[in-house]
Scaffold this active site. Structure first.
Site, PDB file in Angstrom:
ATOM      1  CD1 TRP A   1     -31.065  20.746  30.753  1.00  0.00           C
ATOM      2  CD2 TRP A   1     -30.347  20.823  28.491  1.00  0.00           C
ATOM      3  NE1 TRP A   1     -30.031  19.793  30.615  1.00  0.00           N
ATOM      4  CE2 TRP A   1     -29.673  19.971  28.876  1.00  0.00           C
ATOM      5  CE3 TRP A   1     -30.099  21.065  27.094  1.00  0.00           C
ATOM      6  CZ2 TRP A   1     -29.127  18.921  28.589  1.00  0.00           C
ATOM      7  CZ3 TRP A   1     -29.249  20.148  26.361  1.00  0.00           C
ATOM      8  CH2 TRP A   1     -28.636  19.284  27.251  1.00  0.00           C
TER       9      TRP A   1
ATOM     10  CB  THR B   1      -9.960  23.192  18.248  1.00  0.00           C
ATOM     11  OG1 THR B   1      -9.105  22.267  18.856  1.00  0.00           O
ATOM     12  CG2 THR B   1     -10.791  22.162  17.123  1.00  0.00           C
TER      13      THR B   1
ATOM     14  CD  GLU C   1     -13.627  20.774  15.799  1.00  0.00           C
ATOM     15  OE1 GLU C   1     -14.103  21.709  15.339  1.00  0.00           O
ATOM     16  OE2 GLU C   1     -13.085  20.195  16.898  1.00  0.00           O
TER      17      GLU C   1
ATOM     18  CE  LYS D   1     -30.361  18.570  32.714  1.00  0.00           C
ATOM     19  NZ  LYS D   1     -29.824  17.192  32.412  1.00  0.00           N
TER      20      LYS D   1
HETATM   21  P1  AMP Z   1     -14.707  27.362  16.363  1.00  0.00           P
HETATM   22  O1  AMP Z   1     -14.239  26.076  16.085  1.00  0.00           O
HETATM   23  O2  AMP Z   1     -13.460  28.182  17.219  1.00  0.00           O
HETATM   24  O3  AMP Z   1     -14.898  28.306  14.968  1.00  0.00           O
HETATM   25  O4  AMP Z   1     -15.966  27.442  17.147  1.00  0.00           O
HETATM   26  C1  AMP Z   1     -17.154  26.701  16.696  1.00  0.00           C
HETATM   27  C2  AMP Z   1     -18.283  26.886  17.835  1.00  0.00           C
HETATM   28  O5  AMP Z   1     -18.417  28.287  17.762  1.00  0.00           O
HETATM   29  C3  AMP Z   1     -19.443  26.201  17.523  1.00  0.00           C
HETATM   30  O6  AMP Z   1     -19.391  24.992  17.816  1.00  0.00           O
HETATM   31  C4  AMP Z   1     -20.358  26.986  18.303  1.00  0.00           C
HETATM   32  O7  AMP Z   1     -20.609  26.643  19.308  1.00  0.00           O
HETATM   33  C5  AMP Z   1     -19.851  28.500  18.092  1.00  0.00           C
HETATM   34  N1  AMP Z   1     -20.561  29.005  17.059  1.00  0.00           N
HETATM   35  C6  AMP Z   1     -20.097  29.336  15.578  1.00  0.00           C
HETATM   36  N2  AMP Z   1     -20.925  30.093  15.025  1.00  0.00           N
HETATM   37  C7  AMP Z   1     -22.172  30.215  15.722  1.00  0.00           C
HETATM   38  C8  AMP Z   1     -23.433  30.941  15.675  1.00  0.00           C
HETATM   39  N3  AMP Z   1     -23.617  31.652  14.741  1.00  0.00           N
HETATM   40  N4  AMP Z   1     -24.097  30.956  16.738  1.00  0.00           N
HETATM   41  C9  AMP Z   1     -23.797  30.285  18.062  1.00  0.00           C
HETATM   42  N5  AMP Z   1     -22.719  29.654  17.997  1.00  0.00           N
HETATM   43  C10 AMP Z   1     -21.721  29.476  16.926  1.00  0.00           C
END
Ligand code: AMP
Length: 544
Positions: free
Chosen positions: A446, A185, A331, A441
């Site tokens: 929110w 990550t 994940e 907040k």
């Molecule tokens: P990553 O593990 O780097 O792919 O990041 C995952 C995170 O990206 C998720 O937990 C979300 O917060 C964000 N994310 C992924 N897809 C979207 C989406 N379509 N809209 C908003 N946030 C997203």
């Protein structure tokens, strides 16, 4: 009583065997760092994957050990995907945009035995090498005539290594739970965490991604993964393409280059392209400026960050391209939800359809989800209640690489807490309102920064926007809008704030606007709210 059906393990090797027998002639086209355009077939990729497996044996990389790639999207990276996985080793796809300390941390944490890298990353690799004690072999993904003339490292040439090996290799019979890919990550705080995929999770994820309400992939598709192969395995698209025999087109280092993307799409007849919103901003800007089109393109999968309506509208109305807005995370392999319409939704009014399209979509079978409130109670699917989004399923991690047992993010029933705050409506459409850490907040209530950003980028004077919470004496936090203005039109601040009127509750409207030349981005191309908050930590809002 057990059923009388075969129990062949779900392995990537099965995808490879099937693809080789059933559509081995499907093409793989790549721009690579050392060639403007390279063409081959799945047959070639799998033949060379067998040579690569022999290379791994020769290098003494044992089953279960990890080798790293530091490379853009091309056919050699695809060979690593299959060759390393199917040989029972693990491919750690490293994101070159991570900070040096993070790169050192993850390569050491994964105890990588070899590092396969694009020639463009040589200076980076040289600068890190003395901190990488486990890496015994540095392999440059190029041919002998392109090898660097000198280096502080003892480099090996990929093509020379492959060329010395037989293309006969007996792929091992693997348990379906054998690990095959490792992706860290891009953690904004603390060390990155390793998500260790298995053959089984990879196959099930790739299989489900082909479903009509997901990517709707078929043999006639031509797939362009613009999402990097180091970002959650290019969202699994190379594996899904191999299941169907779709042609694959790889942009190599030309990932965010609108002109190259357009010409690849046109020349290769791309029907499906996948990427984060920022990539599509670059392509759309190029199409606007050049007057060029993308006639073959049928749909784009947009995820990784919220996709604003303006991108979807421009794709659909000007270019006839459908957007599949999708949500997922490292994940979750990553596909979790995809926004595909349900029966009857074609009759929705424009306004209702717009509110639907900005949502991140419905669950794909194989992933279950729920939202949970502060006291840990599940919240209703009414489109209003919002809480911690939790998921569980066949391609969701049950812990992190190198850590025993479930992580702190797993609850006692095995649900994974995503760190996203979301609503789910009665039709099962999930909408992300924020990352937990980015929630604003104000007076105990929110405010969704994502919704405000979506409205902000609809303004013609705005190229990119982010909303963060800044300290406020009375309300504890209030929203600040930070904007990169469109090329030649810096909008008036009051005009910009007035554009929110009627679209969101009055008390949601940001208290102030600041213009910046650029917004900070994370290693996966998302706006880094963390860095932005640091930048504006001392910001004083105008008095009321
Ligand atoms: P990553 O593990 O780097 O792919 O990041 C995952 C995170 O990206 C998720 O937990 C979300 O917060 C964000 N994310 C992924 N897809 C979207 C989406 N379509 N809209 C908003 N946030 C997203």
């Amino acid at each position: 009583m057990l059923g009388r059906m075969m129990t062949t393990p779900l392995t990537v090797s099965e995808i490879m065997h099937f693809a080789e027998r059933h559509h081995g002639n499907s093409e793989v086209v790549s721009i690579t760092a050392d060639r403007p355009l390279h063409r081959c077939t799945y047959h070639d990729v799998f033949r060379r994957a067998r040579q690569l497996a022999n290379v791994l044996e020769r290098l003494g990389v044992e089953r279960g050990q990890r080798v790293a790639s530091l490379a853009w999207n091309d056919y050699r990276h695809l060979e690593l995907y299959f060759g390393v996985s199917c040989a029972g080793r693990v491919l750690h796809t490293v994101n070159p945009r991570l900070f040096a300390e993070q790169l050192v941390y993850i390569i050491n944490h994964a105890a990588n035995r070899a590092l396969f890298f694009d020639i463009a990353f040589l200076p980076l690799v040289e600068s890190l090498a003395d901190k990488l004690p486990t890496v015994a072999t540095y392999v440059v993904l190029t041919s002998a005539d392109n090898m660097p003339e000198r280096s502080s490292l003892d480099l090996v040439c990929y093509e020379t290594l492959l060329g010395a090996e037989s293309d006969d290799y007996d792929w091992p019979q693997l348990d379906e739970n054998t690990a095959n890919m490792l992706c860290y990550t891009s953690g904004t705080t603390g060390n990155p965490k390793g998500v260790l995929y298995s053959h089984r999770s990879t196959v099930l994820h790739a299989y489900a991604s082909c479903l009509p309400d997901a990517l709707n992939l078929c043999n006639r598709d031509v797939v362009l993964p613009v999402v990097p192969m180091f970002h959650v395995n290019a969202w699994g698209s190379p594996f899904s393409a191999a299941i169907t025999g779709a042609k694959l087109v790889f942009p190599g280092p030309k990932m965010a280059d609108g002109e190259s993307l357009q010409s690849l799409i046109e020349a290769e007849g791309v029907t499906l392209a996948l990427g984060v919103p920022t990539v599509w901003l670059a392509l759309l800007a190029y199409l606007r400026d050049s007057g060029k089109t993308v006639p073959s393109l049928d749909r784009t999968v947009i995820g990784g960050a919220a996709c604003p309506l303006t991108i979807m509208d421009e794709f659909e109305q000007k270019h006839g391209v459908r957007t599949l807005h999708a949500w997922g995370m490292t994940e979750t392999s990553p596909v979790g939800t995809v926004n595909a319409p349900k029966r009857g939704m074609e009759k929705l009014s424009r306004e209702d359809n717009d509110s639907l399209r900005v949502k991140q979509g419905r669950g794909v079978f194989g992933i279950d989800m729920k939202i949970v409130g502060d006291e840990g109670k599940e919240l209703p699917w009414d489109g209003k209640a919002f809480g911690d989004l939790r998921v569980r399923g066949w391609w969701v991690c049950d812990g992190y690489f190198g850590q025993d047992g479930p992580s702190d993010s797993h609850d006692e029933d095995g649900w994974f807490s995503t760190g996203d705050v979301a609503t789910i409506d009665a039709n099962g459409y999930m909408q992300i309102t924020d990352r937990t850490k980015d929630v604003i907040k104000s007076g105990g209530e929110w405010i969704s920064s994502i919704e405000l950003e979506n409205h902000a980028v609809a303004h013609p004077g705005v190229r990119e926007a982010a909303v963060i919470g800044v300290r406020h004496e009375k309300w504890s936090e209030r929203p600040l809008l930070v904007v990169v203005s469109a090329d030649n039109a810096k909008p008036d601040k009051d005009d910009l704030l007035a554009s929110f009127k009627g679209k969101v509750a009055d008390w949601w409207i940001p208290d102030a606007v600041e213009f910046v030349d650029e917004l900070p981005h994370t290693a996966t191309g998302k706006i880094s709210k963390l860095r932005l908050r640091e930048q504006f930590a001392e910001y004083a809002l105008p008095s009321e």
